[in-house]
Design an enzyme around this catalytic site. Structure first.
Site, PDB file in Angstrom:
ATOM      1  N   ASP A   1     -26.622  91.292  23.899  1.00 44.72           N
ATOM      2  CA  ASP A   1     -26.903  90.426  22.746  1.00 44.72           C
ATOM      3  C   ASP A   1     -27.705  89.206  23.157  1.00 44.72           C
ATOM      4  O   ASP A   1     -28.586  88.742  22.426  1.00 44.72           O
ATOM      5  CB  ASP A   1     -25.596  89.958  22.088  1.00 44.72           C
ATOM      6  CG  ASP A   1     -24.918  91.105  21.369  1.00 44.72           C
ATOM      7  OD1 ASP A   1     -25.572  92.152  21.195  1.00 44.72           O
ATOM      8  OD2 ASP A   1     -23.732  90.963  21.011  1.00 44.72           O
TER       9      ASP A   1
ATOM     10  N   GLU B   1     -28.753 126.700  21.939  1.00 42.39           N
ATOM     11  CA  GLU B   1     -28.453 125.307  21.604  1.00 42.39           C
ATOM     12  C   GLU B   1     -27.365 125.279  20.545  1.00 42.39           C
ATOM     13  O   GLU B   1     -27.138 126.279  19.864  1.00 42.39           O
ATOM     14  CB  GLU B   1     -29.708 124.633  21.009  1.00 42.39           C
ATOM     15  CG  GLU B   1     -30.869 124.571  21.957  1.00 42.39           C
ATOM     16  CD  GLU B   1     -32.156 124.151  21.239  1.00 42.39           C
ATOM     17  OE1 GLU B   1     -32.085 123.536  20.165  1.00 42.39           O
ATOM     18  OE2 GLU B   1     -33.230 124.459  21.775  1.00 42.39           O
TER      19      GLU B   1
ATOM     20  N   LYS C   1     -23.875 131.982  13.044  1.00 49.31           N
ATOM     21  CA  LYS C   1     -22.971 131.128  12.267  1.00 49.31           C
ATOM     22  C   LYS C   1     -21.542 131.338  12.745  1.00 49.31           C
ATOM     23  O   LYS C   1     -21.130 132.470  12.996  1.00 49.31           O
ATOM     24  CB  LYS C   1     -23.068 131.487  10.778  1.00 49.31           C
ATOM     25  CG  LYS C   1     -24.388 131.090  10.166  1.00 49.31           C
ATOM     26  CD  LYS C   1     -24.367 129.625   9.771  1.00 49.31           C
ATOM     27  CE  LYS C   1     -25.631 129.269   9.018  1.00 49.31           C
ATOM     28  NZ  LYS C   1     -25.491 128.224   8.071  1.00 49.31           N
TER      29      LYS C   1
ATOM     30  N   ARG D   1     -37.357 117.007   5.752  1.00 47.91           N
ATOM     31  CA  ARG D   1     -37.845 118.372   5.651  1.00 47.91           C
ATOM     32  C   ARG D   1     -38.337 118.698   4.242  1.00 47.91           C
ATOM     33  O   ARG D   1     -39.329 119.384   4.069  1.00 47.91           O
ATOM     34  CB  ARG D   1     -36.713 119.319   6.039  1.00 47.91           C
ATOM     35  CG  ARG D   1     -37.039 120.769   5.906  1.00 47.91           C
ATOM     36  CD  ARG D   1     -35.922 121.589   6.542  1.00 47.91           C
ATOM     37  NE  ARG D   1     -36.231 122.982   6.470  1.00 47.91           N
ATOM     38  CZ  ARG D   1     -35.950 123.764   5.426  1.00 47.91           C
ATOM     39  NH1 ARG D   1     -35.337 123.260   4.394  1.00 47.91           N
ATOM     40  NH2 ARG D   1     -36.274 125.024   5.430  1.00 47.91           N
TER      41      ARG D   1
ATOM     42  N   ASP E   1     -21.767  94.157  26.148  1.00 57.22           N
ATOM     43  CA  ASP E   1     -22.377  93.840  24.856  1.00 57.22           C
ATOM     44  C   ASP E   1     -22.909  92.412  24.781  1.00 57.22           C
ATOM     45  O   ASP E   1     -23.986  92.161  24.252  1.00 57.22           O
ATOM     46  CB  ASP E   1     -21.360  94.040  23.721  1.00 57.22           C
ATOM     47  CG  ASP E   1     -21.062  95.505  23.515  1.00 57.22           C
ATOM     48  OD1 ASP E   1     -21.681  96.324  24.227  1.00 57.22           O
ATOM     49  OD2 ASP E   1     -20.208  95.823  22.664  1.00 57.22           O
TER      50      ASP E   1
ATOM     51  N   ASP F   1     -25.073 120.055  12.448  1.00 53.29           N
ATOM     52  CA  ASP F   1     -24.979 120.064  10.990  1.00 53.29           C
ATOM     53  C   ASP F   1     -25.402 118.704  10.436  1.00 53.29           C
ATOM     54  O   ASP F   1     -24.582 117.872  10.075  1.00 53.29           O
ATOM     55  CB  ASP F   1     -23.543 120.402  10.580  1.00 53.29           C
ATOM     56  CG  ASP F   1     -23.468 120.852   9.137  1.00 53.29           C
ATOM     57  OD1 ASP F   1     -24.539 121.032   8.512  1.00 53.29           O
ATOM     58  OD2 ASP F   1     -22.347 121.020   8.629  1.00 53.29           O
TER      59      ASP F   1
ATOM     60  N   CYS G   1       3.122 120.546 -22.754  1.00 53.83           N
ATOM     61  CA  CYS G   1       3.727 120.365 -24.082  1.00 53.83           C
ATOM     62  C   CYS G   1       5.202 120.752 -24.132  1.00 53.83           C
ATOM     63  O   CYS G   1       5.861 120.546 -25.144  1.00 53.83           O
ATOM     64  CB  CYS G   1       2.950 121.157 -25.119  1.00 53.83           C
ATOM     65  SG  CYS G   1       3.133 122.933 -24.930  1.00 53.83           S
TER      66      CYS G   1
ATOM     67  N   CYS H   1       0.978 129.471 -21.870  1.00 51.65           N
ATOM     68  CA  CYS H   1       1.668 128.677 -22.879  1.00 51.65           C
ATOM     69  C   CYS H   1       1.038 129.072 -24.206  1.00 51.65           C
ATOM     70  O   CYS H   1      -0.171 128.983 -24.369  1.00 51.65           O
ATOM     71  CB  CYS H   1       1.455 127.188 -22.600  1.00 51.65           C
ATOM     72  SG  CYS H   1       1.718 126.165 -24.052  1.00 51.65           S
TER      73      CYS H   1
ATOM     74  N   CYS I   1      -0.410 122.698 -27.965  1.00 52.60           N
ATOM     75  CA  CYS I   1      -0.353 122.197 -26.583  1.00 52.60           C
ATOM     76  C   CYS I   1      -1.502 121.214 -26.312  1.00 52.60           C
ATOM     77  O   CYS I   1      -2.671 121.577 -26.417  1.00 52.60           O
ATOM     78  CB  CYS I   1      -0.425 123.362 -25.610  1.00 52.60           C
ATOM     79  SG  CYS I   1      -0.538 122.853 -23.900  1.00 52.60           S
TER      80      CYS I   1
ATOM     81  N   CYS J   1       5.840 124.741 -20.490  1.00 52.83           N
ATOM     82  CA  CYS J   1       4.495 124.250 -20.208  1.00 52.83           C
ATOM     83  C   CYS J   1       4.548 122.789 -19.736  1.00 52.83           C
ATOM     84  O   CYS J   1       5.177 121.957 -20.393  1.00 52.83           O
ATOM     85  CB  CYS J   1       3.652 124.363 -21.480  1.00 52.83           C
ATOM     86  SG  CYS J   1       2.086 123.504 -21.362  1.00 52.83           S
TER      87      CYS J   1
ATOM     88  N   LYS K   1     -26.034 124.311  16.896  1.00 50.53           N
ATOM     89  CA  LYS K   1     -26.677 124.056  15.606  1.00 50.53           C
ATOM     90  C   LYS K   1     -26.005 122.827  14.997  1.00 50.53           C
ATOM     91  O   LYS K   1     -24.862 122.869  14.558  1.00 50.53           O
ATOM     92  CB  LYS K   1     -26.537 125.270  14.690  1.00 50.53           C
ATOM     93  CG  LYS K   1     -27.295 125.101  13.390  1.00 50.53           C
ATOM     94  CD  LYS K   1     -27.480 126.438  12.700  1.00 50.53           C
ATOM     95  CE  LYS K   1     -28.340 126.314  11.465  1.00 50.53           C
ATOM     96  NZ  LYS K   1     -27.707 125.565  10.380  1.00 50.53           N
TER      97      LYS K   1
ATOM     98  N   LYS L   1     -32.973 130.792  20.768  1.00 50.37           N
ATOM     99  CA  LYS L   1     -34.434 130.798  20.630  1.00 50.37           C
ATOM    100  C   LYS L   1     -35.059 131.551  21.797  1.00 50.37           C
ATOM    101  O   LYS L   1     -34.570 131.442  22.927  1.00 50.37           O
ATOM    102  CB  LYS L   1     -34.978 129.354  20.638  1.00 50.37           C
ATOM    103  CG  LYS L   1     -34.392 128.494  19.533  1.00 50.37           C
ATOM    104  CD  LYS L   1     -34.801 127.029  19.657  1.00 50.37           C
ATOM    105  CE  LYS L   1     -34.103 126.225  18.554  1.00 50.37           C
ATOM    106  NZ  LYS L   1     -34.308 124.792  18.661  1.00 50.37           N
TER     107      LYS L   1
ATOM    108  N   TYR M   1     -35.126 118.494  19.172  1.00 54.97           N
ATOM    109  CA  TYR M   1     -35.188 119.783  19.870  1.00 54.97           C
ATOM    110  C   TYR M   1     -36.467 120.577  19.626  1.00 54.97           C
ATOM    111  O   TYR M   1     -36.577 121.695  20.088  1.00 54.97           O
ATOM    112  CB  TYR M   1     -33.988 120.647  19.482  1.00 54.97           C
ATOM    113  CG  TYR M   1     -33.744 120.706  17.982  1.00 54.97           C
ATOM    114  CD1 TYR M   1     -34.607 121.404  17.156  1.00 54.97           C
ATOM    115  CD2 TYR M   1     -32.660 120.044  17.415  1.00 54.97           C
ATOM    116  CE1 TYR M   1     -34.411 121.438  15.789  1.00 54.97           C
ATOM    117  CE2 TYR M   1     -32.452 120.082  16.042  1.00 54.97           C
ATOM    118  CZ  TYR M   1     -33.329 120.774  15.232  1.00 54.97           C
ATOM    119  OH  TYR M   1     -33.133 120.794  13.881  1.00 54.97           O
TER     120      TYR M   1
END
Ligand code: AMP
Length: 716
Positions: A47, A122, A329, A145, A43, A126, A426, A441, A446, A423, A124, A305, A241
């Protein structure tokens, strides 16, 4: 002899050469780091290259180019809203296969239509979809989209995403639009929500933090920030993709496209496979399910696909989705967590509902920490006990549910749960409904019920009093201003203006730094104030114009939803008519059964309720509906004609017969079994195989509230 100008020109030329070298090297290391995950530099060295380039560009501003890595977070000011972008090629959604059988139907269909066919599988992702346009190899524009036809220009924000190349790594002339998904890794999502929570605590405004429900929302939200610097901090990444126009680069299919994208410097998901048999596709799906939990980002399925672009063109599109692709799914996701408590909620009609409170878990894309257990029978049937390790299940966007407990992991001494005998709000005794699953109740005093009743009165479908939120109502009750709904109409502007909102603000306006230095954290209560009070008072008066049907609904009589209220008003157009109606006359109304008729009669014969109605009449609330009650108005509009409903499980406010009667009254058909022709399934607690089948077939599922909304003429 060199003039001074010659020297400066020379320096500039040298700077330009060095800057180009630095940019190429920085781009390469960015690509190695963010795309290939194979860093070569540490790093600090990276940098230092970046710093040299920044200094050089600062010294010679004329050499800065938009594709320079220093320009990812530009000083671009995004206006009030994002500019609309019309997609040259529509951004389609995907058709779903809810299980392997449905996937097979699609595979069979494509095979029959095309003969020999190869598929590319592929993951999917999310996330949120993006369309990225490059002009002569340079990033020109990034759009969301949107509705598929048009999206929003989010270029300034998307440029900050490190793995999205500002310059293609291969030569390309002209325009090309690459599509894919921007996502937020699971760990970054959790960090972001933790930071939002911590910030809310510091702000100490007493407001609950606004957390992102899932990584997908977090990605989409981060991309729509007004300030690109915030997007830059959000740790977004992409997987690309797709191609908007398959003619724009020399590739013939999806597999070749993915290879081209990789060469061009895009981040392409490594989990891809070209399959030539159904078995291979199935195996890929099975592996993806296995892989899901261990991936650092969320996936919600597999996209299959047709590989060849020529064959894709042959199949074409439906109005909504390509015929050449399908999203398989994943089955409902299950997670384990620990049940910390079972709390009890008291509803408006006094029904006690047990609620499972558990350690938060990320399941099927969102974090959940509570789920209703419906009623005591459910709790016992599932035998869940406090301290148990429980299984939570969630399918897609469906509400989470507690499936079962793992008895082997039960802590010693964990007791069987029981409904409290009094209850929780109450302290009045609790009764079980005769022959029903609900505990109730019955106290008219109440406070929990009172709050729920008051909130119900002001809600959208009822008297619709804008600005009277739960917090203010609670304050009005605590302050003794309001006991029942008639109390709203006795409030004065002065009373409202001096109402303590329960929130606090700092007494002195200081910066956080100054506050830390001086230790001045003094606060004062926030009052509602004259302006808001005036508006609220107006809104309360305005509610007197709402119809009698809304008022009847607003009273919160058990079993009287919006629809029942409307049916009642059509037949009994005034409170007097309703008061003098016999129970049998009420039962005569199509859609209203004996249970509803009985509760209505019971309500209307209780002295406290009669007193309330009198006060409402005196306040000017509408208790009659002119124009109703005529033969014409009695004809029920057939708003659900042509639809077929299936009911499963128990409903809280309707018996099965009544629900079916209501549907018939609106022109709908009911059926006992689910098929592809079912328009909606209405599912309550205890729903079983019909619900599972409906989900498989993709039949929309309604809960009771959505069912009521549909009857009331709303949409789901
Ligand atoms: P849905 O929103 O459920 O209809 O799914 C369609 C969306 O899935 C598309 O609009 C893409 O944003 C997204 N998606 C995620 N991964 C892929 C992928 N590998 N191929 C195509 N679409 C994908």
């Amino acid at each position: 002899m060199n003039s001074l100008f010659d020297t400066i020109d020379e320096q500039l030329a040298q700077a330009q050469v060095r800057a180009e070298q630095l940019r190429a090297e920085i781009d390469r290391h960015t690509w190695l780091y963010y795309v290939l995950d194979e860093p070569e530099l540490d790093d600090a060295a990276f940098d230092s290259l970046m710093r040299e380039l920044q200094e050089l560009e600062a010294r010679f501003p004329e050499i800065v180019v938009p594709t320079s890595p220093t320009q990812r977070v530009g000083g671009f000011v995004v206006g009030e809203s994002f500019a609309p972008v019309t997609h040259a090629e529509r951004m389609y959604s995907l058709d779903n296969a809810m299980d392997l059988d449905e996937l097979d139907v699609w595979l069979e269909r494509t095979r029959t239509a095309l003969g020999g066919v190869a598929y590319v599988c592929e993951l999917k992702i999310d996330g949120s979809s993006l369309a990225v346009t490059y002009e002569d190899g340079q990033l020109l524009r990034v759009a969301t989209r949107g509705d598929g036809a048009a999206g929003e220009d989010v270029t300034a924000n998307a440029r900050t995403v490190h793995d999205l190349p500002l310059k293609l790594r291969i030569e390309h002339r002209g325009s090309v639009e690459i599509r894919g998904e921007v996502y937020m890794p699971k760990s970054s999502f959790e960090r972001l929500n933790a930071a939002i929570t911590a910030e809310a605590e510091v702000a100490a405004a007493g407001k609950p933090p606004k957390l992102f429900a899932n990584p997908r929302n977090a990605a989409a939200g981060s991309l729509r920030q007004k300030d690109p610097r915030i997007t830059a901090e959000r740790d977004l990444a992409t997987f690309m993709y797709a191609l908007a126009d398959t003619g724009s680069i020399p590739v013939q299919g999806q597999g070749e496209l993915l290879a081209w994208l990789k060469k061009a410097g895009f981040h392409v998901n490594p989990n891809i496979e070209c399959c030539t048999s159904e078995q291979q596709v199935h195996d890929f799906c099975a592996r993806a399910i296995e892989l899901r939990a261990s991936l650092p980002y969320e996936i919600d399925g597999v996209v299959v696909k047709v590989d060849s672009f020529a064959q894709q063109r042959e199949l074409g599109f439906t109005a909504k989705a390509p015929r050449w692709a399908i999203a398989f799914k994943f089955p409902p996701e299950e997670k384990t967590t620990v049940l910390r408590a079972i709390t009890v909620q008291v509803g408006r009609t006094g029904v006690l509902t047990p609620v499972a409170e558990f350690d938060p878990v990320l399941v099927a894309g969102s974090t959940v920490a509570r789920a209703t257990l419906h009623n005591l029978d459910e709790v016992h049937r599932k035998d869940v006990r406090v301290g148990d390790t429980i299984i939570i299940r969630k399918a897609g966007d469906v509400i989470p549910e507690v499936l079962s407990a793992l008895p082997a992991l039960r802590p010693e001494g964990a007791l069987k749960w029981d409904m409290p005998q009094v209850c929780p709000s109450c302290g009045s005794p609790v009764f079980r409904d005769e022959g029903g699953a609900a505990f109730r109740c019955d106290s008219a005093e109440c406070p929990a019920q009172r709050l729920e009743r008051l909130e119900h009165w002001v809600s959208r479908g009822a008297l619709d009093i804008d600005g009277l939120g739960p917090k203010i109502i609670e304050r009005l009750v605590d302050g003794g201003y309001v006991v029942d709904v008639a109390g709203f109409y006795r409030l004065t502007v002065e009373q409202l203006a001096t109402l303590d909102t329960g929130e606090e603000k700092y007494l002195h306006a200081l910066s956080i730094k100054k506050r830390e230095e001086t230790g001045d954290y003094e606060k004062e209560p926030v009052l509602l104030g004259e302006v808001v009070a005036q508006k609220l008072h107006e809104q309360i008066q305005l509610s007197k114009t709402r119809s009698f049907a809304r008022v009847l609904f607003g009273l919160g009589v058990r079993n009287v939803g919006k629809t029942v209220a409307e049916l009642l008003v059509r037949r009994f157009p005034s409170i007097e008519a309703l008061l003098s109606a016999a129970e049998e006359q009420i039962t005569d109304v199509e859609g209203i059964g004996p249970v509803i008729a009985h509760t209505i009669k019971q309500y209307l014969s209780t002295p406290d309720n009669l007193r309330l109605l009198k006060e409402l009449a005196a306040a000017g609330i509408c208790l009659a509906d002119e124009g109703a009650g005529t033969a014409d108005a009695q004809a029920q509009p057939q708003t659900l004609a042509g639809l077929t409903f299936v009911l499963t499980g128990a409903l809280e406010n309707h018996t099965r017969d009544e629900a079916e009667g209501l549907l018939r009254a609106f022109g709908a058909k009911t059926s006992a079994s689910v098929s592809a022709k079912t328009s909606y399934i209405v599912a309550g607690p205890g729903a079983g195989s019909k619900l599972t089948k409906a989900q498989k077939l993709g039949v929309p599922v309604l809960d009771e509230a959505q069912f009521d909304a549909l009857l009331a003429g709303g949409t789901v």
